[in-house]
Design a protein around this motif. Structure first.
Motif, mmCIF file in Angstrom:
data_model
loop_
_atom_site.group_PDB
_atom_site.id
_atom_site.type_symbol
_atom_site.label_atom_id
_atom_site.label_comp_id
_atom_site.label_asym_id
_atom_site.label_seq_id
_atom_site.Cartn_x
_atom_site.Cartn_y
_atom_site.Cartn_z
ATOM 1 N N GLU A 295 59.317 25.588 30.852
ATOM 2 C CA GLU A 295 58.996 26.908 30.312
ATOM 3 C C GLU A 295 57.613 26.854 29.663
ATOM 4 O O GLU A 295 57.304 25.910 28.940
ATOM 5 N N THR A 296 56.812 27.873 29.923
ATOM 6 C CA THR A 296 55.435 27.880 29.414
ATOM 7 C C THR A 296 55.174 29.098 28.534
ATOM 8 O O THR A 296 55.497 30.229 28.919
ATOM 9 N N THR A 297 54.600 28.854 27.385
ATOM 10 C CA THR A 297 54.075 29.936 26.545
ATOM 11 C C THR A 297 52.559 29.843 26.542
ATOM 12 O O THR A 297 51.989 28.761 26.376
ATOM 13 N N ILE A 298 51.926 30.989 26.750
ATOM 14 C CA ILE A 298 50.464 31.086 26.773
ATOM 15 C C ILE A 298 49.990 31.646 25.435
ATOM 16 O O ILE A 298 50.472 32.682 24.982
ATOM 17 N N LEU A 299 49.053 30.957 24.808
ATOM 18 C CA LEU A 299 48.506 31.391 23.530
ATOM 19 C C LEU A 299 47.006 31.633 23.698
ATOM 20 O O LEU A 299 46.229 30.691 23.869
ATOM 21 N N ARG A 300 46.621 32.911 23.659
ATOM 22 C CA ARG A 300 45.229 33.296 23.891
ATOM 23 C C ARG A 300 44.515 33.518 22.560
ATOM 24 O O ARG A 300 44.711 34.535 21.888
ATOM 25 N N PHE A 301 43.670 32.555 22.198
ATOM 26 C CA PHE A 301 42.927 32.635 20.942
ATOM 27 C C PHE A 301 41.646 33.441 21.114
ATOM 28 O O PHE A 301 40.995 33.397 22.157
ATOM 29 N N GLY A 302 41.259 34.139 20.031
ATOM 30 C CA GLY A 302 39.952 34.778 19.978
ATOM 31 C C GLY A 302 38.892 33.751 19.625
ATOM 32 O O GLY A 302 39.081 32.542 19.812
ATOM 33 N N GLY A 303 37.775 34.195 19.083
ATOM 34 C CA GLY A 303 36.703 33.281 18.701
ATOM 35 C C GLY A 303 37.172 32.365 17.583
ATOM 36 O O GLY A 303 37.677 32.818 16.553
ATOM 37 N N LEU A 304 36.994 31.067 17.765
ATOM 38 C CA LEU A 304 37.509 30.080 16.819
ATOM 39 C C LEU A 304 36.533 29.834 15.673
ATOM 40 O O LEU A 304 35.349 29.579 15.904
ATOM 41 N N ILE A 305 37.062 29.907 14.455
ATOM 42 C CA ILE A 305 36.250 29.604 13.283
ATOM 43 C C ILE A 305 37.022 28.659 12.362
ATOM 44 O O ILE A 305 38.247 28.546 12.448
ATOM 45 N N GLY A 306 36.290 27.967 11.492
ATOM 46 C CA GLY A 306 36.902 27.064 10.524
ATOM 47 C C GLY A 306 35.864 26.655 9.508
ATOM 48 O O GLY A 306 34.710 27.103 9.555
#
Length: 271
Positions: free
Chosen positions: A156-167
């Protein structure tokens, strides 16, 4: 205790692994750099040197996946296409070569870290129901990789679509500082902080939310000019200068599903 493998212990994968270990999970982690192996080991990660190529996969992938229930794939496409005929589908081929090893392993759940670059700029409000229409080569390959994983019936696959990454150690304002005539002045920002990235992945695992697609972008969308000017002031950097021309990009990525399905609240103080 859940045994988890993270393919790609980089900017996000390494702190994620640390947090999952703190919660009592057993962690396998991979890197492509031999110099990073001691860093992974020092944090309690069972470390593996794995190179994923379009033609082959390191033999250590078998031990890396052994006895693991969950695989997190966090390897960016890193495409800077100079010759599209040569570099086309390189990332897709890497994932294609990886899949048979997942099929033969104990892995039953896959979390694939993707990007909102799979969406085009023609929509104003984007949800998980919006048809992807990537314009960049990396976006196109991410979408193809998503589809290959989702269609596979062995896990089973879950797709996680991130926006622009900051930290704390990563922010676009650093590269934008002092530049002139920056485009897309009034385009909204679609960002996500490393802390939220890690916490959302934790919730997906804890709540066992598989066979899902999530957009993960903070519900915070000031214009590029307003946001990056403010951040430059806060960090005492030279102000970026934006073009007076208005943008036709009004894209706002909605993360409402994260709130309703995971009951997750973003840490807006980080933005």
């Amino acid at each position: 205790m859940t045994k988890i493998s993270i393919l790609g212990c980089g900017w996000l994968g390494l702190p994620l692994a640390k947090k999952l270990i703190e919660k009592g999970n057993s962690l396998n982690g991979s890197t492509t750099s031999e110099n990073k192996l001691p860093i992974l080991k020092d944090t309690g990660i069972n470390s593996f040197l794995i190179t994923l190529e379009s033609e082959s996969v390191s033999e250590s992938i078998i031990d890396f996946l052994a006895e693991c229930e969950i695989l997190i794939i966090d390897i960016p496409p890193k495409l800077r296409v100079v010759n599209p005929d040569i570099e086309k589908k390189v990332f897709v081929e890497k994932i294609k070569n990886l899949i048979p090893f997942i099929e033969k392993s104990s892995v039953k759940k896959v979390l694939f870290v993707s990007s909102t670059s799979v969406y085009g700029d023609e929509n104003d409000l984007i949800t998980e129901e919006t048809n992807p229409n990537p314009e960049t080569e990396s976006g196109k390959q991410l979408l193809l990789a998503e589809e290959m994983l989702q269609k596979n019936q062995n896990f089973e696959t879950t797709i996680l679509r991130f926006g622009g990454l900051i930290g704390e150690d990563r922010h676009p304002v650093i590269s934008l500082s002092g530049k002139e005539s920056l485009a897309n002045t009034d385009a909204p920002v679609n960002l996500i902080h490393q802390n939220d990235c890690i916490s959302i992945i934790e919730e997906i695992i804890n709540q066992s939310k598989w066979n899902e697609v999530f957009n993960a972008v903070a519900p915070f969308h000031p214009t590029r000019e307003d946001y990056y000017t403010q951040k430059a002031v806060e960090q005492k950097l030279p102000l970026p200068q934006f073009s007076p021309e208005k943008s036709n990009i009004k894209k706002v990525i909605s993360s409402d599903k994260i709130g309703t399905v995971l009951n997750y609240k973003f840490r807006l103080e980080d933005y």
